[in-house]
Enzyme design. Structure first.
Site, PDB file in Angstrom:
ATOM      1  N   ASP A  21      47.750 195.373  37.542  1.00 53.94           N
ATOM      2  CA  ASP A  21      46.895 196.527  37.822  1.00 53.94           C
ATOM      3  C   ASP A  21      45.471 196.051  38.113  1.00 53.94           C
ATOM      4  O   ASP A  21      44.775 195.577  37.221  1.00 53.94           O
ATOM      5  CB  ASP A  21      46.932 197.456  36.592  1.00 53.94           C
ATOM      6  CG  ASP A  21      46.124 198.717  36.809  1.00 53.94           C
ATOM      7  OD1 ASP A  21      45.680 198.962  37.949  1.00 53.94           O
ATOM      8  OD2 ASP A  21      45.941 199.457  35.822  1.00 53.94           O
ATOM      9  N   ASN A  23      42.861 197.974  39.321  1.00 54.89           N
ATOM     10  CA  ASN A  23      41.766 198.933  39.065  1.00 54.89           C
ATOM     11  C   ASN A  23      41.906 199.666  37.740  1.00 54.89           C
ATOM     12  O   ASN A  23      41.243 200.671  37.502  1.00 54.89           O
ATOM     13  CB  ASN A  23      41.645 199.925  40.225  1.00 54.89           C
ATOM     14  CG  ASN A  23      42.868 200.840  40.316  1.00 54.89           C
ATOM     15  OD1 ASN A  23      43.869 200.620  39.613  1.00 54.89           O
ATOM     16  ND2 ASN A  23      42.795 201.857  41.139  1.00 54.89           N
ATOM     17  N   ASP A  25      44.114 201.601  36.198  1.00 53.10           N
ATOM     18  CA  ASP A  25      44.568 202.979  36.000  1.00 53.10           C
ATOM     19  C   ASP A  25      45.985 203.026  35.425  1.00 53.10           C
ATOM     20  O   ASP A  25      46.608 204.086  35.349  1.00 53.10           O
ATOM     21  CB  ASP A  25      44.495 203.785  37.311  1.00 53.10           C
ATOM     22  CG  ASP A  25      45.440 203.242  38.376  1.00 53.10           C
ATOM     23  OD1 ASP A  25      46.050 202.162  38.152  1.00 53.10           O
ATOM     24  OD2 ASP A  25      45.579 203.881  39.432  1.00 53.10           O
ATOM     25  N   ASP A  29      48.967 197.451  41.624  1.00 50.73           N
ATOM     26  CA  ASP A  29      48.456 197.751  42.965  1.00 50.73           C
ATOM     27  C   ASP A  29      48.273 196.476  43.784  1.00 50.73           C
ATOM     28  O   ASP A  29      48.529 195.364  43.303  1.00 50.73           O
ATOM     29  CB  ASP A  29      47.156 198.552  42.861  1.00 50.73           C
ATOM     30  CG  ASP A  29      46.198 197.932  41.844  1.00 50.73           C
ATOM     31  OD1 ASP A  29      46.051 196.695  41.876  1.00 50.73           O
ATOM     32  OD2 ASP A  29      45.637 198.673  41.004  1.00 50.73           O
ATOM     33  N   ASP A  98      58.995 196.351  52.590  1.00 53.87           N
ATOM     34  CA  ASP A  98      60.182 197.186  52.479  1.00 53.87           C
ATOM     35  C   ASP A  98      60.087 198.280  53.540  1.00 53.87           C
ATOM     36  O   ASP A  98      59.011 198.843  53.749  1.00 53.87           O
ATOM     37  CB  ASP A  98      60.187 197.826  51.078  1.00 53.87           C
ATOM     38  CG  ASP A  98      61.569 197.877  50.465  1.00 53.87           C
ATOM     39  OD1 ASP A  98      62.495 198.322  51.157  1.00 53.87           O
ATOM     40  OD2 ASP A  98      61.705 197.487  49.284  1.00 53.87           O
ATOM     41  N   ASP A 199      65.895 199.127  53.656  1.00 53.31           N
ATOM     42  CA  ASP A 199      66.530 199.889  52.581  1.00 53.31           C
ATOM     43  C   ASP A 199      67.837 200.519  53.074  1.00 53.31           C
ATOM     44  O   ASP A 199      67.889 201.066  54.179  1.00 53.31           O
ATOM     45  CB  ASP A 199      65.540 200.990  52.159  1.00 53.31           C
ATOM     46  CG  ASP A 199      65.909 201.671  50.861  1.00 53.31           C
ATOM     47  OD1 ASP A 199      65.927 200.995  49.822  1.00 53.31           O
ATOM     48  OD2 ASP A 199      66.159 202.894  50.888  1.00 53.31           O
ATOM     49  N   GLU A 260      69.512 195.702  53.015  1.00 56.31           N
ATOM     50  CA  GLU A 260      70.155 196.113  51.766  1.00 56.31           C
ATOM     51  C   GLU A 260      71.411 196.875  52.169  1.00 56.31           C
ATOM     52  O   GLU A 260      71.338 197.958  52.739  1.00 56.31           O
ATOM     53  CB  GLU A 260      69.267 197.020  50.918  1.00 56.31           C
ATOM     54  CG  GLU A 260      69.932 197.326  49.583  1.00 56.31           C
ATOM     55  CD  GLU A 260      69.508 198.653  48.941  1.00 56.31           C
ATOM     56  OE1 GLU A 260      69.727 198.811  47.741  1.00 56.31           O
ATOM     57  OE2 GLU A 260      68.989 199.535  49.637  1.00 56.31           O
ATOM     58  N   HIS A 322      65.175 195.682  41.373  1.00 54.83           N
ATOM     59  CA  HIS A 322      64.581 196.871  40.748  1.00 54.83           C
ATOM     60  C   HIS A 322      65.591 198.003  40.552  1.00 54.83           C
ATOM     61  O   HIS A 322      65.222 199.079  40.102  1.00 54.83           O
ATOM     62  CB  HIS A 322      63.428 197.364  41.613  1.00 54.83           C
ATOM     63  CG  HIS A 322      63.892 197.828  42.960  1.00 54.83           C
ATOM     64  ND1 HIS A 322      64.463 196.979  43.885  1.00 54.83           N
ATOM     65  CD2 HIS A 322      63.917 199.053  43.520  1.00 54.83           C
ATOM     66  CE1 HIS A 322      64.814 197.675  44.955  1.00 54.83           C
ATOM     67  NE2 HIS A 322      64.480 198.929  44.772  1.00 54.83           N
ATOM     68  N   ASP A 323      66.839 197.768  40.930  1.00 53.42           N
ATOM     69  CA  ASP A 323      67.859 198.803  40.792  1.00 53.42           C
ATOM     70  C   ASP A 323      68.885 198.480  39.720  1.00 53.42           C
ATOM     71  O   ASP A 323      69.835 199.228  39.529  1.00 53.42           O
ATOM     72  CB  ASP A 323      68.611 198.996  42.124  1.00 53.42           C
ATOM     73  CG  ASP A 323      67.730 199.625  43.186  1.00 53.42           C
ATOM     74  OD1 ASP A 323      66.820 200.394  42.831  1.00 53.42           O
ATOM     75  OD2 ASP A 323      67.961 199.342  44.383  1.00 53.42           O
TER      76      ASP A 323
HETATM   77  C1  GLC Z   1      67.663 201.585  47.670  1.00 54.46           C
HETATM   78  C2  GLC Z   1      66.505 201.168  46.810  1.00 54.46           C
HETATM   79  C3  GLC Z   1      66.406 202.111  45.650  1.00 54.46           C
HETATM   80  C4  GLC Z   1      66.154 203.485  46.184  1.00 54.46           C
HETATM   81  C5  GLC Z   1      67.207 203.900  47.201  1.00 54.46           C
HETATM   82  C6  GLC Z   1      66.759 205.072  48.003  1.00 54.46           C
HETATM   83  O1  GLC Z   1      68.875 201.424  47.031  1.00 54.46           O
HETATM   84  O2  GLC Z   1      66.637 199.833  46.425  1.00 54.46           O
HETATM   85  O3  GLC Z   1      65.421 201.731  44.752  1.00 54.46           O
HETATM   86  O4  GLC Z   1      66.126 204.408  45.138  1.00 54.46           O
HETATM   87  O5  GLC Z   1      67.487 202.886  48.129  1.00 54.46           O
HETATM   88  O6  GLC Z   1      65.731 204.717  48.879  1.00 54.46           O
HETATM   89 CA    CA Z   2      46.096 200.442  39.673  1.00 54.57          CA
END
Ligand code: GLC
Ligand code: CA
Length: 533
Positions: A21, A23, A25, A29, A98, A199, A260, A322-323
């Site tokens: 982070d 700034n 908050d 970022d 992305d 994506d 993906e 992240h999924d």
């Molecule tokens: C992909 C992304 C996921 C997102 C989904 C909809 O699977 O990795 O995080 O929620 O697409 O965009």
């Molecule tokens: Ca921030």
């Protein structure tokens, strides 16, 4: 052979909300990322991939975009982005963005206009279908739970959303939509970014007849049941779209395209999206699901992958993102889990194929437990308790053991992982036996070896059930990778593998570097990388 940079690269995924982070908050970022570029350079990775940073109402934390060409104010400004890009390039780090083109946000001006009437210029930019209020057009389901259809009173029609209802699916069959997408890609290419992660690229087109999906096993998790998705993905028209993207990107030097591909069908499907005129890479997610932790499981998977990809396309491997639940937490608790994680990290970084590292893996971050009241991910909110969602793998990067893990001076958007005292960058920098030093070492070894980055892969047959052993064979060098998946030591005579001389490069323990005896004892869960004749 072709040695494009992305074949030899190690790519590091950053979830911008959670990295640093700048700034104060409580939300990560762009300035925060810029601050930590030296850390990223020292880690040794070649490129960073940023999860979406574009303007977004954040219903799916950036995967719902309302302006493809603006930075969301939470993350900073375009000037901040330009600075980040320049500072990364100065350090030899490439930047991958992305791109989310299956859907937009419902707050995107395109959708607002499309909603307004049945005959506006953008009326067909989304997937609109006639129907009766209360009776959706077919049985398609959202990945985040519930029906994939939402009724709109102004049009007296349904629109499709394969994710939350604030993520309406674009109609890729409309030529203007396709054109807009290409122009948006071009905008970022012209800015000088080094590539994209696309994506859910295999969902762009849906069945033109809107046929029902053959829902057969409703007890299985939605995301991995092909019966839920037969007609909402991998339509033949997608191939053309992917080829058009590739054609555009080929006008530019040295850019990478990564898809993906949301599938449980495995390698054949990843391969389909990376054939010569298509994308450069598609994540192979299968390691995330492989069980049990055994040499045989991984060996068989990689063999199959090699036999599918051969020289036609370039493989890639992923342990987490992240999924999905942090991979370390899938391996159990305690020291053994850490040892197993080290074996998998060595595998990831010695295979033929581009490895992706998800931020925090390099310090061994675990899945954080998020109490129900603190869940913010729509997947978790909608599907809890069957599916607790993805917040647990998105908690702030743990920089030190101080307040809020050194991520921010303000309470962050998600809690800090419970393991922060042990698992943080500052502490691990000072500890030669840490996960962080181990990752650095592996990346260094990979970087220094043409064989590891580009070479052929050849498995060794061995009677040791717990052993995975393979050569990586380059033009003028050869590496031998030995991974003990078991909890017992393995004694090896390297002569059995035709090895006459060898040099120890690194791994989980410290055999004397430069040692060249022919017998080698592998400790439980040991990973060893050798250079051989
Ligand atoms: C992909 C992304 C996921 C997102 C989904 C909809 O699977 O990795 O995080 O929620 O697409 O965009
Ligand atoms: Ca921030």
């Amino acid at each position: 052979m072709d040695k494009s940079w992305w074949k030899g690269a190690v790519i590091y995924q950053i979830y911008p909300r959670s990295f640093k982070d700048g700034n104060q908050d409580g939300i990560g970022d762009l300035d925060g990322i810029t601050e930590e570029l030296d850390y990223i350079r020292d880690l040794g990775v070649d490129a960073i991939w940023l999860s979406p940073i574009f303007r977004s109402p954040m219903k799916d934390f950036g995967y719902d975009i309302s302006d493809y060409r603006e930075i969301d104010p939470l993350f900073g400004t375009m000037a901040d982005f330009d600075r980040l890009l320049e500072a990364a390039h100065e350090r030899g780090i490439k930047v991958i963005l992305d791109q989310v083109y299956n859907h937009t946000s419902d707050q995107h001006p395109w959708f607002k206009e499309s909603c307004s009437s049945k005959d506006n210029p953008k009326a067909d930019w989304y997937v609109w279908v006639d129907g009766e209020k209360g009776t959706p057009p077919n049985n398609w389901l959202s990945y985040f739970g519930g029906e994939a259809w939402e009724w709109v009173e102004t049009r007296k029609q349904y629109y499709l959303h394969l994710f939350v209802k604030e993520q309406p699916d674009l109609n890729w069959r409309h030529h203007e939509v396709r054109k807009q997408v290409m122009q948006s890609i071009k905008f970022w290419l012209d800015k000088g970014v080094d590539g994209f992660r696309f994506d859910v690229v295999n969902l762009f087109y849906k069945d033109d007849r809107l046929r029902d999906n053959p829902v057969k096993y409703p007890e299985e998790p939605i995301a991995f049941n092909r019966h839920y998705h037969l007609y909402t993905r991998d339509r033949p028209e997608t191939e053309g779209a992917v080829e058009e993207i590739r054609e555009l990107m080929d006008f530019y030097d040295d850019r990478v395209s990564i898809g993906e591909v949301a599938t449980e069908l495995g390698q054949a499907q990843y391969f389909a999206y990376t054939r010569p005129n298509r994308l450069n890479l598609a994540f192979n997610f299968d390691f995330k699901e492989l069980r049990p932790f055994a040499a045989k499981t991984y060996t068989e998977h990689v063999k199959l992958n090699e036999s599918v990809f051969r020289d036609f396309a370039w493989p890639s491997y992923v342990l987490g993102n992240h999924d999905s639940k942090r991979f370390l937490s899938k391996l159990g608790e305690g020291e053994d889990a850490l040892r197993k994680a080290k074996v998998l990290a060595a595998l990831l970084l010695t295979l033929r194929g581009t490895p992706f590292i998800y931020y925090g893996e390099e310090i061994g971050m675990r899945e954080a437990e998020i109490p129900y009241e603190k869940i913010v991910d729509p997947q978790g909110k909608n599907l809890w308790p069957k599916n607790v969602g993805r917040d647990g793998c998105r908690t702030p990067m743990q920089w030190n053991s101080g307040l809020y893990a050194g991520f921010s001076r303000t309470e962050p958007w998600l809690p800090i992982g419970g393991d922060v005292q042990e698992v943080n960058v500052e502490r691990q920098k000072a500890d030669p036996a840490s996960m962080l030093q181990y990752y650095k070492q592996l990346i260094r070894i990979r970087k220094a070896s043409d064989a590891l980055r580009f070479g052929r892969l050849e498995f060794l047959e061995t009677k040791e059930e717990a052993l995975m052993a393979f050569f990586r064979i380059g033009e003028s060098e050869r590496n031998l990778v030995l991974l003990n998946f078991g909890d017992r030591a393995i004694g090896l005579n390297l002569e059995d593998f035709g090895v006459k001389t060898w040099r120890y490069l690194g791994g989980t323990t410290s055999h004397p570097v430069g040692f060249s005896g022919l017998s080698l004892s592998l400790e439980p869960y040991e990973a060893a990388i050798l250079e051989t004749n």
